[in-house]
Every structure is written in C-alpha cells, then in structure tokens.
Design a protein around this motif. Structure first.
Motif, PDB file in Angstrom:
ATOM      1  N   ILE A 157       0.830  -1.206   0.000  1.00  0.00           N
ATOM      2  CA  ILE A 157       0.000   0.000   0.000  1.00  0.00           C
ATOM      3  C   ILE A 157       0.865   1.257   0.000  1.00  0.00           C
ATOM      4  CG2 ILE A 157      -1.654   1.330   1.381  1.00  0.00           C
ATOM      5  CD1 ILE A 157      -2.802  -1.384   2.325  1.00  0.00           C
ATOM      6  N   SER A 158       1.934   1.232   0.775  1.00  0.00           N
ATOM      7  CA  SER A 158       2.822   2.399   0.866  1.00  0.00           C
ATOM      8  C   SER A 158       3.546   2.653  -0.452  1.00  0.00           C
ATOM      9  CB  SER A 158       3.840   2.183   1.998  1.00  0.00           C
ATOM     10  OG  SER A 158       3.176   1.970   3.232  1.00  0.00           O
ATOM     11  N   VAL A 159       4.021   1.579  -1.083  1.00  0.00           N
ATOM     12  CA  VAL A 159       4.696   1.730  -2.377  1.00  0.00           C
ATOM     13  C   VAL A 159       3.708   2.236  -3.428  1.00  0.00           C
ATOM     14  CG1 VAL A 159       5.846   0.481  -4.251  1.00  0.00           C
ATOM     15  CG2 VAL A 159       6.465   0.010  -1.877  1.00  0.00           C
ATOM     16  N   ILE A 161      -1.666  11.686   3.133  1.00  0.00           N
ATOM     17  CA  ILE A 161      -1.364  12.098   4.507  1.00  0.00           C
ATOM     18  C   ILE A 161      -2.019  11.139   5.497  1.00  0.00           C
ATOM     19  CG2 ILE A 161      -1.715  13.927   6.206  1.00  0.00           C
ATOM     20  CD1 ILE A 161      -1.508  15.933   3.884  1.00  0.00           C
ATOM     21  N   ARG A 162      -3.253  10.755   5.234  1.00  0.00           N
ATOM     22  CA  ARG A 162      -3.945   9.806   6.111  1.00  0.00           C
ATOM     23  C   ARG A 162      -3.211   8.477   6.167  1.00  0.00           C
ATOM     24  NH1 ARG A 162     -10.114  10.574   3.846  1.00  0.00           N
ATOM     25  NH2 ARG A 162     -10.650  12.503   4.964  1.00  0.00           N
ATOM     26  N   THR A 163      -2.798   7.981   4.992  1.00  0.00           N
ATOM     27  CA  THR A 163      -2.088   6.701   4.926  1.00  0.00           C
ATOM     28  C   THR A 163      -0.797   6.761   5.721  1.00  0.00           C
ATOM     29  OG1 THR A 163      -3.012   6.278   2.727  1.00  0.00           O
ATOM     30  CG2 THR A 163      -1.107   4.968   3.389  1.00  0.00           C
ATOM     31  N   ILE A 164      -0.041   7.843   5.545  1.00  0.00           N
ATOM     32  CA  ILE A 164       1.234   7.991   6.254  1.00  0.00           C
ATOM     33  C   ILE A 164       1.009   7.961   7.767  1.00  0.00           C
ATOM     34  CG2 ILE A 164       3.113   9.593   6.759  1.00  0.00           C
ATOM     35  CD1 ILE A 164       2.978  10.495   3.838  1.00  0.00           C
ATOM     36  N   LEU A 165       0.043   8.745   8.243  1.00  0.00           N
ATOM     37  CA  LEU A 165      -0.196   8.840   9.679  1.00  0.00           C
ATOM     38  C   LEU A 165      -0.649   7.517  10.265  1.00  0.00           C
ATOM     39  CD1 LEU A 165      -1.979  12.330   9.890  1.00  0.00           C
ATOM     40  CD2 LEU A 165       0.374  11.764  10.541  1.00  0.00           C
ATOM     41  N   LEU A 166      -1.584   6.836   9.588  1.00  0.00           N
ATOM     42  CA  LEU A 166      -2.125   5.612  10.154  1.00  0.00           C
ATOM     43  C   LEU A 166      -1.124   4.465  10.106  1.00  0.00           C
ATOM     44  CD1 LEU A 166      -4.515   4.393  11.522  1.00  0.00           C
ATOM     45  CD2 LEU A 166      -5.454   3.764   9.315  1.00  0.00           C
ATOM     46  N   VAL A 167      -0.405   4.310   8.990  1.00  0.00           N
ATOM     47  CA  VAL A 167       0.582   3.228   8.895  1.00  0.00           C
ATOM     48  C   VAL A 167       1.711   3.453   9.897  1.00  0.00           C
ATOM     49  CG1 VAL A 167       2.264   2.098   7.399  1.00  0.00           C
ATOM     50  CG2 VAL A 167       0.018   2.679   6.504  1.00  0.00           C
ATOM     51  N   CYS A 168       2.164   4.694  10.032  1.00  0.00           N
ATOM     52  CA  CYS A 168       3.194   4.995  11.033  1.00  0.00           C
ATOM     53  C   CYS A 168       2.674   4.721  12.446  1.00  0.00           C
ATOM     54  CB  CYS A 168       3.638   6.455  10.917  1.00  0.00           C
ATOM     55  SG  CYS A 168       4.623   6.800   9.444  1.00  0.00           S
ATOM     56  N   GLY A 169       1.400   5.026  12.681  1.00  0.00           N
ATOM     57  CA  GLY A 169       0.804   4.719  13.979  1.00  0.00           C
ATOM     58  C   GLY A 169       0.740   3.230  14.237  1.00  0.00           C
ATOM     59  N   LEU A 170       0.358   2.452  13.219  1.00  0.00           N
ATOM     60  CA  LEU A 170       0.316   0.990  13.344  1.00  0.00           C
ATOM     61  C   LEU A 170       1.690   0.435  13.706  1.00  0.00           C
ATOM     62  CD1 LEU A 170      -1.968  -0.194  10.399  1.00  0.00           C
ATOM     63  CD2 LEU A 170      -2.212  -0.848  12.789  1.00  0.00           C
ATOM     64  N   PHE A 171       2.713   0.878  13.002  1.00  0.00           N
ATOM     65  CA  PHE A 171       4.055   0.374  13.272  1.00  0.00           C
ATOM     66  C   PHE A 171       4.529   0.798  14.663  1.00  0.00           C
ATOM     67  CE2 PHE A 171       4.204  -0.958   8.987  1.00  0.00           C
ATOM     68  CZ  PHE A 171       5.311  -1.782   8.838  1.00  0.00           C
ATOM     69  N   SER A 192      -5.476  -5.891  14.038  1.00  0.00           N
ATOM     70  CA  SER A 192      -6.728  -6.408  13.474  1.00  0.00           C
ATOM     71  C   SER A 192      -7.888  -5.445  13.704  1.00  0.00           C
ATOM     72  CB  SER A 192      -7.062  -7.770  14.096  1.00  0.00           C
ATOM     73  OG  SER A 192      -6.018  -8.691  13.885  1.00  0.00           O
ATOM     74  N   CYS A 193      -7.775  -4.606  14.724  1.00  0.00           N
ATOM     75  CA  CYS A 193      -8.807  -3.599  14.991  1.00  0.00           C
ATOM     76  C   CYS A 193      -8.499  -2.273  14.297  1.00  0.00           C
ATOM     77  CB  CYS A 193      -8.930  -3.363  16.494  1.00  0.00           C
ATOM     78  SG  CYS A 193      -9.267  -4.849  17.456  1.00  0.00           S
ATOM     79  N   LEU A 194      -7.217  -1.996  14.056  1.00  0.00           N
ATOM     80  CA  LEU A 194      -6.829  -0.720  13.459  1.00  0.00           C
ATOM     81  C   LEU A 194      -6.804  -0.766  11.940  1.00  0.00           C
ATOM     82  CD1 LEU A 194      -3.919   0.244  15.890  1.00  0.00           C
ATOM     83  CD2 LEU A 194      -6.285   1.048  15.919  1.00  0.00           C
ATOM     84  N   ASN A 195      -6.555  -1.944  11.353  1.00  0.00           N
ATOM     85  CA  ASN A 195      -6.522  -2.039   9.892  1.00  0.00           C
ATOM     86  C   ASN A 195      -7.847  -1.650   9.225  1.00  0.00           C
ATOM     87  OD1 ASN A 195      -3.825  -2.786   9.614  1.00  0.00           O
ATOM     88  ND2 ASN A 195      -4.265  -4.953   9.887  1.00  0.00           N
ATOM     89  N   PRO A 196      -9.010  -2.014   9.807  1.00  0.00           N
ATOM     90  CA  PRO A 196     -10.269  -1.540   9.192  1.00  0.00           C
ATOM     91  C   PRO A 196     -10.376  -0.026   9.134  1.00  0.00           C
ATOM     92  CG  PRO A 196     -10.719  -3.368  10.668  1.00  0.00           C
ATOM     93  CD  PRO A 196      -9.278  -3.010  10.869  1.00  0.00           C
ATOM     94  N   VAL A 197      -9.752   0.680  10.097  1.00  0.00           N
ATOM     95  CA  VAL A 197      -9.758   2.141  10.050  1.00  0.00           C
ATOM     96  C   VAL A 197      -9.037   2.621   8.789  1.00  0.00           C
ATOM     97  CG1 VAL A 197      -9.072   4.246  11.265  1.00  0.00           C
ATOM     98  CG2 VAL A 197      -9.813   2.232  12.561  1.00  0.00           C
TER      99      VAL A 197
END
Length: 351
Positions: free
Chosen positions: A119-121, A236-246, A292-297
């Motif tokens: 997704i990031s690429v 911007i949303r993708t960057i913030l959420l993926v960084c938060g997940l990691f 598993s709970c954050l990926n749907p977001v």
C-alpha cells in the motif's frame, strides 16, 4: 525420572530464575477478548461492504481486502488462546491446533507488514511519480502483489509448523509460543532471519517511501498540480495511520522479542533483566493483534467516498422498503374497509 523429564520441559528463564507469570491468565485473556470483540465485527463489516460495492475494486481496495482476510484468520484463533490462558496457560486442544494457531498469528503479523508495504509503495508511486507509474498501478499488478505477498509469507512461516509444539509442563499440556527448550538455538537463528526479512526490510522500504512522499507533500503547489487535493489528503492519512500501526503494534513487539531472544540465547543468569525482558515481550505480544482492529480504520480512510455512497444506498433501500411496507399496509386497510362497505350494500365506486 519423572522429575528429570519435567525439568527438561521447563522454559529457559525458569531454569535459573523463579518468578510468577500469573498475570498472563488475566492480562492475556482480557486483551485477546477485547481484540476479538472489536476485531471480528470490524473486519466482517469491511469484507461485507467490499462485497456489496458495485464498482470494480481499486488497487487500494484489493490490498485492503487481503489485509482484512489476514486479520479475520487471526481473530478466529483468539477464542482458543482466551480459553487456554483462562485455564492457567493449559492447552486442551491438541498439537495440531497449537501449530495452526501459532502459524496464523505470525501469518497475520507478517502479511500485514508486507501488505502495508505494498500500500505504501502504491501510494508513493501515485504521489511522486503519478504519470510514469500508471502502467504499474493497475489491478493486475495489485493482484500479482497480493499473491506474491501470501506466497512469501507462507514460505517464510513454514518452519513455525515445526517449531510450534505442545509438551507437558507441571503435569499439564502447554502450547509453546516459540518452541521447546531443546530446539531453542535453531529457533533463535530462524527468529533473527524472520525479523530481518519480515520486519526490518519492509520497514526500511516504508520509511524510504514515506520520506520521499513527505518531501513531495511539503511542496503543496507542485504536489497539487500532480496529484490533486484528494490524493494528497489520502496520502497524509495513509502515512499517519501506517506509522501509527508500526509505532503501536509492530516496532515494540519486535524490539522486545529480539531482546528477550538474545538474553535466552546468551543464557543470561541476570534474573532481574530476564524477568523484565520476559514481561515486556509478553505484554506487547497480544498488542500485535491490535492491528486487526486498526486495519479496518485504514480501509475507511482510504476508500474515499465509496463507503459513503454505499451507506447512502443501503439507507435509501431501507427507507424504500419501509415506505413500501407502509403503502402495502395502507392499501390493505383501505381494501378491508371497502369490502366491509360493499357487504352493507353501499357501492364501492359511486358514480
């Protein structure tokens, strides 16, 4: 002889140090129960919304649906872990389910990391090279990317089916999270390989992509001309959420696990340090499943207005069904009154 057999089954840290792990019965049971209650309906809802979607799936949707499938497979194993820890870390389900549960746990972990990398690429190409990357940002390449991801993850995790074992400790069966003590040295080498290939390398790819994306996004005029405001917002949303997940799930887990593995491999006799490492690892281990709970977001933030249109359509259908039901009931009442009136000799349709 029985005592000697039991001693060989005691974990490495308990062989030198004595400390209680009773907290696992409450903490792990409660944590996994919360994840089950939240993760199951969220992932089922996302899959159902994707199935109801009338438009062809975009590349992002393909990646995200595969992410939800991985989450769902992991969430469905949680009842076994909840029961096992509620019983005092006893495993009553046999060795086959032990292997399957451990395999699906790591499958969810490393497929999530690789799919988030895809997704990031994909987002990086859309932001930094929107025109040149058009031939590569297609549904065909997205399907190829997800198929490659699943193949790599399965190949990487096949050894876990060998290392995951059940054994008798203290007179009751347990399902080892890693492996039995006699196989630990080999598992340590495998664990280092898995951390490097499944976590560190994808993390570096994501870090490079996001660094270049941020560099591009801080030039609002140029970026807006290339990608548009909607794409910029999604990025911007993708960057913030993926960084938060990691930050919340993946990085602390791999740091604490690597530290714990290293201490056990070096046969450290510093009981205090070993206890802290064991506690940190076992606290963060269930929090990996929080993805598993954050990926749907991530799905709801990435699919744009499609979800809004779908909810509007479902609401419209529901309202339409209610109106139809109301009209049907009204016609029934009118018809019954006309029938009663007709039976009294009064014309039903006066001229």
């Amino acid at each position: 002889l029985l005592k000697a057999t039991l001693d060989t089954n005691i974990s490495e840290e308990q062989r030198f140090c004595k400390f209680s792990e009773d907290y696992k019965q409450i903490y792990l049971s409660l944590t996994y129960s919360i994840i089950l209650v939240l993760g199951l309906p969220l992932n089922v809802t996302v899959l159902w919304l994707s199935w109801r979607q009338t438009k062809r799936w975009s590349c992002a949707t393909i990646y995200l649906v595969n992410l939800m499938v991985a989450d769902l497979l992991c969430v469905l194993t949680l009842p076994f872990l909840i029961i096992a820890y509620s019983l005092g870390d006893r495993w009553p389900f046999g060795e086959l389910l032990c292997k399957l549960v451990r395999f699906l746990f790591y499958t969810n972990l490393y497929s999530s990391i690789l799919l988030l990398t895809c997704i990031s690429v994909h987002r990086f190409l859309g932001v930094c090279h929107p025109l040149r990357s058009l031939p590569y940002r297609t549904r065909r390449h997205a399907l190829l990317g997800t198929a490659t991801t699943w193949a790599l993850v399965v190949l990487q995790l096949l050894p876990t089916l060998f290392f995951s074992q059940t054994d008798y400790v203290g007179g009751h069966m347990v399902c080892y999270d890693m492996t039995s003590p006699e196989n630990f040295d080999r598992f340590f080498a495998y664990g280092v390989f898995l951390t490097l290939s499944g976590f560190l390398f994808p993390s570096l790819v994501i870090l490079v992509c996001y660094s270049l994306m941020v560099k591009s996004l801080i030039k609002p005029g140029e970026t807006l001309m290339k990608t548009g405001n909607a794409a910029r917002t999604k990025s911007i949303r993708t960057i913030l959420l993926v960084c938060g997940l990691f930050t919340v799930c993946f990085v602390p887990f791999h740091i604490t696990r690597s530290f714990y593995l290293m201490l056990r491999f070096l046969s450290s006799e510093d009981c205090q340090l070993l206890m802290v490492a064991s506690l940190a690892y076992k606290i963060w281990r269930p929090l990996v499943s929080m993805s598993s709970c954050l990926n749907p977001v991530l799905y709801f933030l990435s699919v744009g207005n499609n979800r809004v249109r779908l909810f509007q359509e479902l609401r419209h259908n529901k309202v339409g069904d209610s109106k139809m039901l109301t009209m049907t009931s009204l016609n029934t009442v009118i018809g019954s009154r006309l029938t009663v009136t007709s039976s009294k000799g009064i014309p039903t349709h006066p001229s």
